[in-house]
Design a protein around this motif. Structure first.
Motif, mmCIF file in Angstrom:
data_model
loop_
_atom_site.group_PDB
_atom_site.id
_atom_site.type_symbol
_atom_site.label_atom_id
_atom_site.label_comp_id
_atom_site.label_asym_id
_atom_site.label_seq_id
_atom_site.Cartn_x
_atom_site.Cartn_y
_atom_site.Cartn_z
ATOM 1 N N LEU A 104 -7.743 6.367 5.045
ATOM 2 C CA LEU A 104 -6.774 5.729 5.932
ATOM 3 C C LEU A 104 -7.286 5.897 7.349
ATOM 4 C CD1 LEU A 104 -3.876 4.642 6.595
ATOM 5 C CD2 LEU A 104 -3.095 7.011 6.406
ATOM 6 N N ALA A 105 -7.167 4.864 8.161
ATOM 7 C CA ALA A 105 -7.567 4.940 9.564
ATOM 8 C C ALA A 105 -6.457 4.353 10.421
ATOM 9 C CB ALA A 105 -8.867 4.176 9.795
ATOM 10 N N GLU A 106 -6.247 4.971 11.566
ATOM 11 C CA GLU A 106 -5.294 4.454 12.540
ATOM 12 C C GLU A 106 -5.987 4.351 13.892
ATOM 13 O OE1 GLU A 106 -1.675 6.715 12.684
ATOM 14 O OE2 GLU A 106 -1.441 6.685 10.502
ATOM 15 N N ARG A 107 -5.616 3.319 14.626
ATOM 16 C CA ARG A 107 -6.118 3.113 15.986
ATOM 17 C C ARG A 107 -4.895 2.898 16.864
ATOM 18 N NH1 ARG A 107 -10.004 -1.998 16.949
ATOM 19 N NH2 ARG A 107 -8.100 -3.037 16.302
ATOM 20 N N TYR A 108 -4.894 3.525 18.044
ATOM 21 C CA TYR A 108 -3.713 3.422 18.910
ATOM 22 C C TYR A 108 -4.105 3.525 20.375
ATOM 23 C CZ TYR A 108 -4.054 8.553 18.991
ATOM 24 O OH TYR A 108 -4.500 9.845 19.138
ATOM 25 N N LYS A 133 -3.904 18.672 0.437
ATOM 26 C CA LYS A 133 -5.048 18.634 1.355
ATOM 27 C C LYS A 133 -4.758 17.821 2.610
ATOM 28 C CE LYS A 133 -8.608 19.556 -2.034
ATOM 29 N NZ LYS A 133 -9.802 19.077 -2.731
ATOM 30 N N ALA A 134 -3.631 17.111 2.640
ATOM 31 C CA ALA A 134 -3.260 16.303 3.807
ATOM 32 C C ALA A 134 -2.203 17.009 4.654
ATOM 33 C CB ALA A 134 -2.759 14.937 3.354
ATOM 34 N N SER A 135 -2.179 18.329 4.619
ATOM 35 C CA SER A 135 -1.111 19.063 5.312
ATOM 36 C C SER A 135 -1.057 18.758 6.808
ATOM 37 C CB SER A 135 -1.263 20.569 5.093
ATOM 38 O OG SER A 135 -2.499 21.019 5.609
ATOM 39 N N TYR A 136 -2.217 18.521 7.440
ATOM 40 C CA TYR A 136 -2.217 18.242 8.881
ATOM 41 C C TYR A 136 -1.714 16.838 9.199
ATOM 42 C CZ TYR A 136 -4.724 22.604 9.467
ATOM 43 O OH TYR A 136 -5.066 23.932 9.469
ATOM 44 N N TRP A 137 -1.507 16.006 8.179
ATOM 45 C CA TRP A 137 -0.944 14.665 8.391
ATOM 46 C C TRP A 137 0.560 14.771 8.617
ATOM 47 C CZ3 TRP A 137 -4.442 11.158 9.403
ATOM 48 C CH2 TRP A 137 -4.063 9.820 9.506
ATOM 49 N N ALA A 182 -8.905 10.124 1.270
ATOM 50 C CA ALA A 182 -8.099 10.236 0.053
ATOM 51 C C ALA A 182 -8.476 11.514 -0.682
ATOM 52 C CB ALA A 182 -8.344 9.026 -0.839
ATOM 53 N N PRO A 183 -7.495 12.171 -1.299
ATOM 54 C CA PRO A 183 -7.823 13.363 -2.087
ATOM 55 C C PRO A 183 -8.698 12.982 -3.288
ATOM 56 C CG PRO A 183 -5.526 12.722 -2.410
ATOM 57 C CD PRO A 183 -6.075 11.842 -1.339
ATOM 58 N N ASP A 208 0.797 -1.226 0.000
ATOM 59 C CA ASP A 208 0.000 0.000 0.000
ATOM 60 C C ASP A 208 0.833 1.282 0.000
ATOM 61 O OD1 ASP A 208 -2.608 -1.167 0.019
ATOM 62 O OD2 ASP A 208 -2.351 -1.653 2.146
ATOM 63 N N ALA A 209 2.158 1.170 -0.024
ATOM 64 C CA ALA A 209 3.010 2.356 0.123
ATOM 65 C C ALA A 209 2.756 3.410 -0.950
ATOM 66 C CB ALA A 209 4.483 1.953 0.136
ATOM 67 N N ALA A 210 2.631 3.019 -2.211
ATOM 68 C CA ALA A 210 2.441 4.007 -3.285
ATOM 69 C C ALA A 210 1.113 4.735 -3.120
ATOM 70 C CB ALA A 210 2.535 3.330 -4.651
ATOM 71 N N LEU A 211 0.066 4.002 -2.787
ATOM 72 C CA LEU A 211 -1.247 4.596 -2.548
ATOM 73 C C LEU A 211 -1.175 5.576 -1.380
ATOM 74 C CD1 LEU A 211 -4.410 4.458 -3.049
ATOM 75 C CD2 LEU A 211 -4.413 2.728 -1.238
ATOM 76 N N LEU A 212 -0.619 5.128 -0.269
ATOM 77 C CA LEU A 212 -0.498 5.977 0.912
ATOM 78 C C LEU A 212 0.349 7.211 0.628
ATOM 79 C CD1 LEU A 212 0.042 3.220 3.605
ATOM 80 C CD2 LEU A 212 -1.994 4.648 3.322
ATOM 81 N N HIS A 213 1.415 7.049 -0.130
ATOM 82 C CA HIS A 213 2.291 8.166 -0.455
ATOM 83 C C HIS A 213 1.524 9.255 -1.197
ATOM 84 C CE1 HIS A 213 5.523 10.251 -2.800
ATOM 85 N NE2 HIS A 213 5.967 10.370 -1.561
ATOM 86 N N ARG A 214 0.689 8.861 -2.151
ATOM 87 C CA ARG A 214 -0.127 9.858 -2.881
ATOM 88 C C ARG A 214 -1.060 10.586 -1.916
ATOM 89 N NH1 ARG A 214 -0.543 5.635 -6.531
ATOM 90 N NH2 ARG A 214 -2.698 5.175 -5.929
#
Length: 194
Positions: free
Chosen positions: A81-85, A40-44, A110-111, A28-34
């Motif tokens: 994308l979702a993260e749980r921690y 629009k993902a500046s806060y990431w 996703a954009p 999934d790296a290429a997808l996530l990288h985009r």
């Protein structure tokens, strides 16, 4: 081809089928990288990440005992994308008073050039239902950037209360919490009773 496991599914009466599947850092790296380097993902905070950086970050998460990441699907296609921690161990360790049953989450849509009204609310609802799908979870804890007004509005819509402003190494954030009861009440206020 890697076989991914679906870990959660829900149907939205207006927008259809949503699901979460396991994430493959290499696959999934290429997808996530985009997604994470899009303006629009500046806060990431991964704007300058290379493909290798992105893969390394999600491999680190996959290997972490207190952090997980998932690809969110809409009608079978990757869309968020979702993260749980565990916030007592990751992100908020030493910055707040953890309670039994706390879980942290992040999400990133996703954009797209064709935004769908209500989509982001459906995504955060999916992630919240996933988190509360574990009966041990009593409260979801988040720490969005104080400048991220769009996420603050979404958080309020699903039942989050801002507890306090905190200073993290990478940002000033609003520590916010949502109990299971507040989430259910927020869903009922939106006319959704399940």
């Amino acid at each position: 081809m890697t076989a991914f496991e679906t870990v959660f599914e829900r149907h939205d009466d207006r927008l259809g089928h949503f699901a979460l599947r396991t994430l493959g850092p290499g696959t999934d790296a290429a997808l996530l990288h985009r997604w994470v380097t899009h303006p629009k993902a500046s806060y990431w905070m991964m704007q300058d990440a290379s493909l290798a950086d992105t893969e390394a970050e999600y491999r680190r998460i996959a290997d972490h005992p207190h952090h997980e990441a998932f690809i969110g699907l809409h009608e079978g296609d990757p869309a968020f994308l979702a993260e749980r921690y565990n916030p007592a161990e990751v992100e908020l360790k030493g910055l707040y008073e953890p309670r039994k049953g706390d879980v942290g989450m992040h999400f990133l849509c996703a954009p797209t050039d064709t935004p769908v009204h209500g989509f982001t609310l459906a995504v955060i609802t999916t992630v919240m239902e996933f988190c509360f799908g574990d009966p041990a979870v009593r409260r979801v804890v988040v720490e969005p950037d104080v400048r991220n007004d769009a996420v603050h509005a979404l958080n309020a819509a699903v039942g989050f209360d801002v507890v306090e402003k905190i200073v993290k190494p990478e940002k000033d954030a609003y520590l916010s919490t949502c109990t299971r009861e507040r989430f259910v009440a927020a869903r009922a206020a939106q006319g959704v009773f399940r």
